[in-house]
Write a protein that holds these residues in place. Structure first.
Motif, PDB file in Angstrom:
ATOM      1  N   ARG B  13       7.506  -2.934   2.133  1.00 50.34           N
ATOM      2  CA  ARG B  13       7.110  -2.682   0.743  1.00 50.34           C
ATOM      3  C   ARG B  13       5.817  -3.431   0.401  1.00 50.34           C
ATOM      4  O   ARG B  13       4.903  -2.882  -0.197  1.00 50.34           O
ATOM      5  N   SER B  14       5.774  -4.699   0.854  1.00 50.85           N
ATOM      6  CA  SER B  14       4.588  -5.498   0.521  1.00 50.85           C
ATOM      7  C   SER B  14       3.345  -4.963   1.231  1.00 50.85           C
ATOM      8  O   SER B  14       2.240  -5.060   0.712  1.00 50.85           O
ATOM      9  N   ASN B  16       2.741  -1.921   1.661  1.00 59.72           N
ATOM     10  CA  ASN B  16       2.333  -0.686   0.982  1.00 59.72           C
ATOM     11  C   ASN B  16       2.169  -0.845  -0.532  1.00 59.72           C
ATOM     12  O   ASN B  16       2.197   0.151  -1.258  1.00 59.72           O
ATOM     13  N   ASP B  17       1.995  -2.084  -0.948  1.00 57.94           N
ATOM     14  CA  ASP B  17       1.837  -2.355  -2.382  1.00 57.94           C
ATOM     15  C   ASP B  17       0.567  -1.752  -2.974  1.00 57.94           C
ATOM     16  O   ASP B  17       0.450  -1.587  -4.178  1.00 57.94           O
ATOM     17  N   HIS B  18      -0.379  -1.450  -2.101  1.00 58.88           N
ATOM     18  CA  HIS B  18      -1.656  -0.923  -2.589  1.00 58.88           C
ATOM     19  C   HIS B  18      -1.613   0.586  -2.821  1.00 58.88           C
ATOM     20  O   HIS B  18      -2.567   1.157  -3.319  1.00 58.88           O
ATOM     21  N   VAL B  21       1.287   4.459  -7.511  1.00 58.68           N
ATOM     22  CA  VAL B  21       2.635   4.742  -8.014  1.00 58.68           C
ATOM     23  C   VAL B  21       2.817   6.267  -8.015  1.00 58.68           C
ATOM     24  O   VAL B  21       3.844   6.794  -7.605  1.00 58.68           O
ATOM     25  N   GLU B  22       1.781   6.927  -8.467  1.00 53.54           N
ATOM     26  CA  GLU B  22       1.800   8.380  -8.497  1.00 53.54           C
ATOM     27  C   GLU B  22       0.399   8.877  -8.167  1.00 53.54           C
ATOM     28  O   GLU B  22      -0.577   8.422  -8.768  1.00 53.54           O
ATOM     29  N   CYS B  39      -1.881   1.413  -8.857  1.00 56.10           N
ATOM     30  CA  CYS B  39      -1.183   1.064  -7.612  1.00 56.10           C
ATOM     31  C   CYS B  39       0.170   0.407  -7.917  1.00 56.10           C
ATOM     32  O   CYS B  39       0.417  -0.020  -9.041  1.00 56.10           O
ATOM     33  N   ARG B  40       0.996   0.316  -6.863  1.00 59.86           N
ATOM     34  CA  ARG B  40       2.335  -0.276  -7.049  1.00 59.86           C
ATOM     35  C   ARG B  40       2.272  -1.741  -7.452  1.00 59.86           C
ATOM     36  O   ARG B  40       3.181  -2.253  -8.081  1.00 59.86           O
ATOM     37  N   ASP B  41       1.205  -2.429  -7.049  1.00 64.53           N
ATOM     38  CA  ASP B  41       1.088  -3.852  -7.415  1.00 64.53           C
ATOM     39  C   ASP B  41       0.485  -4.027  -8.816  1.00 64.53           C
ATOM     40  O   ASP B  41       0.185  -5.152  -9.226  1.00 64.53           O
TER      41      ASP B  41
END
Lengths: 219, 139
Positions: B13-14, B16-18, B21-22, B39-41
């Motif tokens: 997960r970490s 692919n944090d970059h 989100v959509e 981004c997810r982060d």
């Protein structure tokens, strides 16, 4: 041989758990290695861009300063300075971020900084053509300087992430995985030893029982 | 899930944090004044307009209106299962874009595997419109 993990009891259950941990650590190591390779590749690309951008900037600035000196020689320094005060000095830059594998690097979007002769705001009649050349070259140089600032900052951010990822890869490769493997070997050896001990113990018990039975028969 | 798997899942997960989100469609991004995805982060990832226009030019002629539904950024999937530094591109339209940029014709269906020199070329052409994704167990 690597150190073993302290406080792990030599049981089959622990051995199974260790096997799972080794598998996961190896997978994690592979993924991190991929990330490190990708980061290094990005880093090298950006370094190359920095070099190119720096060369271009130096070239443009050298040209611009040469033209400026010529303009000052033809028109006089004061006249050039006065003209520089009346021209527009604002450049619109839009600073945003780009995310490269978790590294936030700046992205600077600039509108075209090159202006037409009219937009520069000074008259053509009493100025030298060298001033126009200097202005054009400085405008081009500004674009390059901004690009250079963007890639220079990217290099620094990427370099620190490369170091961090490298450290994590090395920790897994040289400490965690060897330690897990050494512990698994230690448990396997301990279990084999316990089995041998058990075998000898059983043989002794059997011999004792047999000796007891023979003694009873003789009596 | 056992603790080890949890730790591993956290690591993936970490990594692919970059990723966004959509992902947004090409049409949506082209409409935006400042094309960017979240981004997810929590950070934002800006995509350069010139790159969007390059993608539009490549896909427009072949895919027409369908190209507008193309979701960006393009994911370069790094999977250790394919070997070191090999990456996968999934999706017919995405493969077309990559082929056009790399300038070579490959027989592909819905996915293609590219290697480090190709990845570098692709990233050089589309640095903001592509992103790395780290995935596990694909084959």
């Amino acid at each position: 041989m690597a150190e073993i993990i302290e406080g792990i009891s030599p049981t089959r259950m622990e051995l199974l758990k260790l096997g799972r941990r080794i598998k996961l650590a190896v997978k994690g190591h592979k993924l991190l290695k991929e990330k490190r390779d990708a980061l290094v590749s990005e880093f090298l690309d950006v370094v190359q861009r920095v070099q190119e951008s720096r060369d271009k900037t130096n070239e443009k600035l050298a040209e611009a300063f040469k033209d400026l000196l010529m303009a000052q020689a033809v028109m006089g320094s004061d006249a050039v300075w006065q003209i520089s005060q009346v021209t527009g000095q604002e450049i619109k830059v839009d600073v945003d971020t780009m995310n490269i594998m978790g590294v936030k690097v700046p992205m600077i979007v600039i509108e075209d900084v090159k202006r037409s002769m009219v937009d520069r705001g000074y008259g053509f009649a009493d100025t030298s053509s060298k001033l126009d050349d200097a202005s054009r070259n400085f405008e081009e140089a500004i674009g390059e300087v901004i690009k250079l600032a963007e890639v220079q900052q990217s290099v620094q951010s990427l370099a620190s992430e490369v170091i961090k990822t490298k450290r994590r890869v090395n920790a897994l490769e040289y400490i965690v995985i060897p330690r897990l493997k050494a512990t698994a070997i230690h448990i396997r050896m301990r279990l084999a030893e316990m089995e041998r001990e058990n075998f000898t113990r059983l043989k002794k018990i059997k011999a004792a029982i047999e000796a007891g039975e023979e003694g009873a028969e003789a009596a | 899930m056992d603790p080890e798997s949890r730790v591993f899942a956290k690591l993936v997960r970490s990594l692919n944090d970059h990723l966004p989100v959509e992902r947004k469609t090409l049409a949506e991004l082209l409409r935006e004044e400042k094309p960017r995805v979240v981004c997810r982060d929590g950070s934002t990832h800006r995509i350069r307009r010139e790159e969007l226009e390059t993608i539009e030019r490549i896909t427009g002629s072949k895919w027409g209106k369908e190209a507008e539904r193309l979701k960006l950024p393009i994911l370069i999937e790094m999977a250790p299962d394919y070997g070191r530094s090999a990456a996968r591109i999934r999706g017919r339209v995405y493969c077309d874009i990559v082929q056009e940029i790399l300038g070579e014709e490959r027989k592909t269906a819905d996915e293609m595997v590219i290697f480090r020199p190709d990845i570098r070329r692709l990233r050089r052409e589309l640095p903001s419109a592509t992103q790395y994704a780290f995935i596990i167990s694909t084959v």
